[in-house]
Design a protein around this motif. Structure first.
Motif, mmCIF file in Angstrom:
data_model
loop_
_atom_site.group_PDB
_atom_site.id
_atom_site.type_symbol
_atom_site.label_atom_id
_atom_site.label_comp_id
_atom_site.label_asym_id
_atom_site.label_seq_id
_atom_site.Cartn_x
_atom_site.Cartn_y
_atom_site.Cartn_z
ATOM 1 N N HIS A 256 38.832 3.622 41.999
ATOM 2 C CA HIS A 256 39.186 5.046 41.960
ATOM 3 C C HIS A 256 39.462 5.575 43.368
ATOM 4 O O HIS A 256 40.410 6.332 43.587
ATOM 5 C CB HIS A 256 38.054 5.842 41.315
ATOM 6 C CG HIS A 256 38.385 7.281 41.085
ATOM 7 N ND1 HIS A 256 38.283 8.238 42.075
ATOM 8 C CD2 HIS A 256 38.823 7.939 39.980
ATOM 9 C CE1 HIS A 256 38.641 9.415 41.594
ATOM 10 N NE2 HIS A 256 38.978 9.265 40.317
ATOM 11 N N ILE B 272 29.968 -0.102 37.809
ATOM 12 C CA ILE B 272 30.414 1.207 38.266
ATOM 13 C C ILE B 272 30.785 1.172 39.750
ATOM 14 O O ILE B 272 31.714 1.866 40.191
ATOM 15 C CB ILE B 272 29.317 2.264 38.004
ATOM 16 C CG1 ILE B 272 29.204 2.524 36.506
ATOM 17 C CG2 ILE B 272 29.617 3.559 38.736
ATOM 18 C CD1 ILE B 272 30.481 3.030 35.874
ATOM 19 N N ASN B 273 30.098 0.357 40.528
ATOM 20 C CA ASN B 273 30.421 0.236 41.947
ATOM 21 C C ASN B 273 31.860 -0.249 42.137
ATOM 22 O O ASN B 273 32.607 0.261 42.977
ATOM 23 C CB ASN B 273 29.444 -0.719 42.628
ATOM 24 C CG ASN B 273 29.719 -0.868 44.116
ATOM 25 O OD1 ASN B 273 29.829 0.113 44.840
ATOM 26 N ND2 ASN B 273 29.838 -2.100 44.573
ATOM 27 N N PRO C 120 42.309 4.541 39.346
ATOM 28 C CA PRO C 120 41.096 4.597 38.516
ATOM 29 C C PRO C 120 41.239 3.784 37.236
ATOM 30 O O PRO C 120 42.325 3.691 36.663
ATOM 31 C CB PRO C 120 40.951 6.096 38.208
ATOM 32 C CG PRO C 120 42.334 6.644 38.348
ATOM 33 C CD PRO C 120 42.993 5.840 39.433
ATOM 34 N N GLN D 201 33.036 5.674 48.002
ATOM 35 C CA GLN D 201 32.129 6.650 47.402
ATOM 36 C C GLN D 201 32.030 7.906 48.276
ATOM 37 O O GLN D 201 32.055 9.040 47.782
ATOM 38 C CB GLN D 201 30.739 6.021 47.225
ATOM 39 C CG GLN D 201 29.692 6.934 46.624
ATOM 40 C CD GLN D 201 29.958 7.228 45.160
ATOM 41 O OE1 GLN D 201 30.742 6.549 44.519
ATOM 42 N NE2 GLN D 201 29.318 8.246 44.635
ATOM 43 N N THR E 233 34.373 -0.040 39.833
ATOM 44 C CA THR E 233 35.327 0.939 39.314
ATOM 45 C C THR E 233 35.448 2.147 40.242
ATOM 46 O O THR E 233 36.536 2.724 40.355
ATOM 47 C CB THR E 233 34.910 1.404 37.910
ATOM 48 O OG1 THR E 233 33.572 1.951 37.957
ATOM 49 C CG2 THR E 233 34.919 0.229 36.928
ATOM 50 N N ASN E 234 34.355 2.520 40.894
ATOM 51 C CA ASN E 234 34.425 3.630 41.856
ATOM 52 C C ASN E 234 35.312 3.273 43.049
ATOM 53 O O ASN E 234 36.056 4.117 43.565
ATOM 54 C CB ASN E 234 33.025 3.990 42.347
ATOM 55 C CG ASN E 234 32.244 4.799 41.326
ATOM 56 O OD1 ASN E 234 32.812 5.312 40.372
ATOM 57 N ND2 ASN E 234 30.946 4.893 41.508
ATOM 58 N N GLN E 235 35.233 2.022 43.503
ATOM 59 C CA GLN E 235 36.089 1.591 44.607
ATOM 60 C C GLN E 235 37.555 1.617 44.192
ATOM 61 O O GLN E 235 38.421 1.999 44.985
ATOM 62 C CB GLN E 235 35.682 0.187 45.063
ATOM 63 C CG GLN E 235 34.324 0.128 45.759
ATOM 64 C CD GLN E 235 34.014 -1.257 46.282
ATOM 65 O OE1 GLN E 235 34.702 -1.773 47.167
ATOM 66 N NE2 GLN E 235 32.971 -1.873 45.744
#
Length: 379
Positions: free
Chosen positions: A159, A152-153, A164, A23, A155-157
């Motif tokens: 990305h 979301i945590n 992504p 993040q 999927t953000n990792q």
């Protein structure tokens, strides 16, 4: 001391203390790109100290700063600003990692290798995250917001590691991960919407609205049931209220639907018999009401007991699943750490081998020069 300056000022870089690197990486890239056009590009391509040749055949030597061109001075200034931004963003522990890095690019790559690993480790982490994404489910006692945050945590990792997950995949995963209590809403959305173009924000908004209405309905039913459970004076017991509450209870407890309907029917029959037959005394009717009321209380007690047992089993199941997931993550982390250590040791070994080969070659060359000198000396 920890600092949280993410949204304090557009001129302050996002703070990083070693947690949630993926993040921070995205936010730091955005910060650098927002400052100057060259700040991020200097990290991508790297700054190289200007050199010059005294003669055409001589080796390049560092160029004195007084001889630097305007472009070379600008590049050096951007590299310095980028390095300072990284220093300002990091905690004491993380800052010490990059203290000896000569350029912003070297600092960025060191942080990336430390927290993401090399290509092999990154691939393993990505595989683990994708598996976690595929296996995620929303618990019955979990809110839509909490599940959305967990999803979301992950999927953000992904990305941050360069792979992504497309939004339509996240939308479909969100729908398929919902618990059985959301099944009706899930089916309605799947039939009414094109999931390939349906946005995640709109889906979460719809689910939160449905969740709010569902909880409100559960609260109203809970109030009705608690009213039925209260100890009341049988002589004050109202026939119509009893019939309504018993019918309402039948709607919330599907396992006992037939029993509740029977109770309502019996109550109604007793009421009609009273109106048609004047010989039945009020005392007999009251006794009947008391019997029905006690039977309903016994049934409710058994239902609540079964609910408690079910909740206990669900809680135990959730605890075991969470413990297993925690162990899997711990084992994966330890495995990745060991793999990284082995690769580092292998790289060090290869470097030592190259050094030995270089020294051996130099030794042979020196020995040859020495022999040549000995042959020339007598002459």
């Amino acid at each position: 001391m920890d600092r949280d300056r993410v949204f304090s000022s557009i001129n302050s870089p996002p703070y990083f203390d070693g947690k949630d690197y993926s993040q921070w990486k995205v936010m730091m890239m955005a910060f650098l790109q927002s400052q100057e056009d060259k700040l991020w590009s200097i990290i991508e391509k790297g700054w190289i100290e200007p050199t010059k040749k005294e003669t055409e055949t001589s080796n390049p030597i560092p160029k004195p700063r007084g001889e630097w061109t305007v472009a070379e001075q600008s590049d050096h200034k951007c590299d310095t600003k980028a390095r300072y931004s990284l220093f300002a963003a990091l905690s004491d522990k993380e800052r010490k990692r990059i203290t000896n890095c000569p350029t912003a690019k070297a600092s960025w790559e060191l942080l990336q290798t430390t927290h993401e690993g090399n290509k092999k480790v990154k691939a393993q982490k990505l595989q683990s995250l994708v598996l976690e994404f595929e296996e995620m489910t929303m618990r019955e006692d979990e809110s839509v917001d909490d599940f959305h945050s967990r999803l979301i945590n992950v999927t953000n990792q992904c990305h941050g590691l360069g792979d992504p997950i497309l939004e339509h995949r996240i939308v479909k995963k969100f729908l398929h991960a919902l618990p059985p209590s959301f099944e009706a809403k899930q089916i309605a959305i799947e039939e009414a919407q094109d999931l390939d173009s349906y946005s995640l924000d709109e889906l979460v908004g719809n689910m939160k609205t449905f969740e709010s209405k569902r909880r409100k309905g559960q609260k109203e039913k809970s109030i009705a049931l608690s009213t039925l459970k209260k100890e009341e004076d049988p002589s004050d017991f109202n026939l119509e209220e009893f019939a309504v509450l018993t019918k309402y209870e039948s709607e919330t407890q599907s396992d006992h639907e037939e029993e509740n309907v029977a109770l309502v029917a019996t109550t109604q029959n007793e009421s009609s018999n009273e109106s048609d037959d004047d010989e039945h005394s009020e005392e007999v009717a009251t006794n009947k009401f008391q019997q029905l009321y006690k039977a309903s209380k016994i049934m409710i007690g058994k239902t609540e007991e079964l609910k408690d047992q079910l909740a206990s089993c669900e809680k135990e199941k959730t605890g075991i699943a969470e413990k297993l997931q925690s162990c899997k993550k711990k084992w994966e982390f330890e495995r990745n750490a060991l793999v990284s250590q082995v690769e580092t040791l292998q790289e060090n070994l290869n470097a030592q081998i190259r050094l030995v080969n270089s020294l051996t070659s130099e030794k042979i060359s020196l020995e040859k020069s020495f022999r040549d000198s000995q042959e020339k000396f007598p002459k």
